[in-house]
Design an enzyme around this catalytic site. Structure first.
Site: not given
Ligand SMILES: [Zn+2]
Length: 415
Positions: A107, A172
């Site tokens: 992501d 994340e």
């Molecule tokens: Zn990162």
């Protein structure tokens, strides 16, 4: 400028002044060390393919399917782990111990105002020896390098003593509740924990490999409500001003440093980040104040001991209050040992630099891995452009990063 680059009507951006254009770059990679030549092109193609998938957190946008497909011929078995709206991927090749895990995320943060980008953020433009696009540095470039290193290690040493696995998440940059945290819980429940972990976060500051993160400070946020007694400003004896109580609290908590840090951590910091108290009229003392503050803390503290310290202070000052806490992650530290030695040696061989072993910066998914007693470090490209417009990474740095990851695996997994 953005439009010109896209339709090619202006040669200026596409043909840089120093003449080091796409064709030269191609040749530069072509004359690279023997055997690494095709690899380098594959690495760039893979990094570009990942950037072209607009995986704005927590959307994976097909990146993990591409990774699984890429590593299947090398014998990596892919296990998708979807938790809530989040795609995660666990890839293993055999079960030999010790196990080195390359960890990363697919992501990316949103591109921000597209008109400020010189190239479209998901076009994965190659120009001037740079790969440009959202995620180029954080962290699709290093993810591609880890994938290529894992592939090359598997084909170079099919019978190595140890094995490589990859842990990939698409959560994340966002809440991170359904990402690495959950994957680790599942692996632990199955007794499938590993020995070493390299996270591909962009750790380098001035030159590739100048900094390796061997730990992170903890992050604890407090949400404090101070209760007073509302009243007329002209009759303060009948009121109790929560802002005055708040001021006493801040003065007390900032009077002395929380600690002086230690061998691996800078001193713990306290920062107020938000305050609100307002009765809506100039002649009224408000009855309540709400504020929010954050600690970035060293291993001298735990979230529990810090919270206790604050609550003790509030009691001592006799402040009527309510408080709740949110822990983003306890601090962790990978003590110098086999992993840090392997990483330091790999960087020195590749760049001639001796990296600084640092614990600065924000939090990362290492906070979910380290609590299992696993040694974790972060090694990745320069972080100068991460989360900004015109994010970029030097292609040569990706090529060298792939070699560093490969050398780390050699040092840890061969007898
Ligand atoms: Zn990162």
């Amino acid at each position: 400028m953005f439009q010109a680059a896209r339709d090619g009507s202006s040669g200026r951006r596409l043909r840089p002044a120093n003449g080091f254009g796409f064709k030269r770059l191609w040749v530069a990679l072509h004359v690279d060390a023997q055997g690494a030549e095709r690899m380098s092109l594959d690495l760039l193609a893979l990094a570009r393919a990942l950037i072209e998938r607009p995986s704005i957190t927590p959307d994976d946008a097909g990146c993990q399917a591409l990774i699984a497909e890429q590593l299947a011929p090398a014998g990596f078995a892919a296990e998708p782990m979807r938790f809530g709206p989040v795609d995660n991927l666990w890839l293993r090749r055999g079960g030999r111990k010790p196990v080195l895990v390359f960890a990363g995320h697919t992501d990316v943060v949103p591109p921000g105002p597209e008109e400020q980008w010189n190239e479209p953020p998901f076009a994965a433009t190659v120009r001037d020896g740079l790969l440009i696009g959202r995620g180029a540095a954080d962290m699709k470039g290093s993810l591609a390098a880890m994938i290529k290193a894992a592939e090359r290690f598997a084909s170079s040493y099919p019978d190595a003593a140890g094995s490589i696995a990859l842990l990939v998440t698409s959560d994340e940059e966002g809440a991170a509740d359904d990402g690495t945290l959950k994957v680790m819980e599942r692996l632990a429940a199955r007794g499938e924990l590993f020995d070493y972990c390299v996270v591909g976060e962009p750790s380098s500051s001035e030159r590739l490999g100048d900094t390796v993160r061997i730990g992170r400070r903890g992050s604890l946020t407090g949400f404090l409500t101070v209760r007073g007694v509302q009243g007329h400003v002209a009759y303060p004896l009948a009121a109790e001003n929560p802002m005055h109580a708040f001021a006493r609290f801040v003065a007390a908590i900032t009077r002395e440093p929380m600690d002086r840090g230690n061998a691996h951590f800078p001193p713990t910091t306290f920062q107020m980040v938000n305050v609100h108290s307002d009765a809506g009229a100039p002649n009224v003392v408000p009855g309540e104040l709400k504020c929010r503050f954050n600690f970035r803390y060293s291993t001298e503290w735990t979230a529990a001991s810090l919270a206790e310290r604050v609550e003790r202070e509030l009691e001592r000052l006799g402040i009527d209050h309510e408080i709740r806490w949110r822990i983003a992650g306890e601090p962790f530290l990978t003590a110098p040992g086999r992993l840090t030695d392997a990483v330091t040696a790999a960087i020195s061989e590749e760049t001639g630099l001796t990296p600084e072993l640092s614990t600065s910066g924000g939090t990362s998914d290492g906070r979910y891995i380290a609590p299992y007693g696993i040694d974790v470090v972060e090694l990745g490209p320069l972080n100068a452009t991460i989360h900004k417009v015109n994010e970029e990474v030097a292609i040569d740095d990706l090529v060298r990063l792939e070699r560093m990851y490969f050398r780390i695996a050699e040092r840890l997994l061969l007898p």
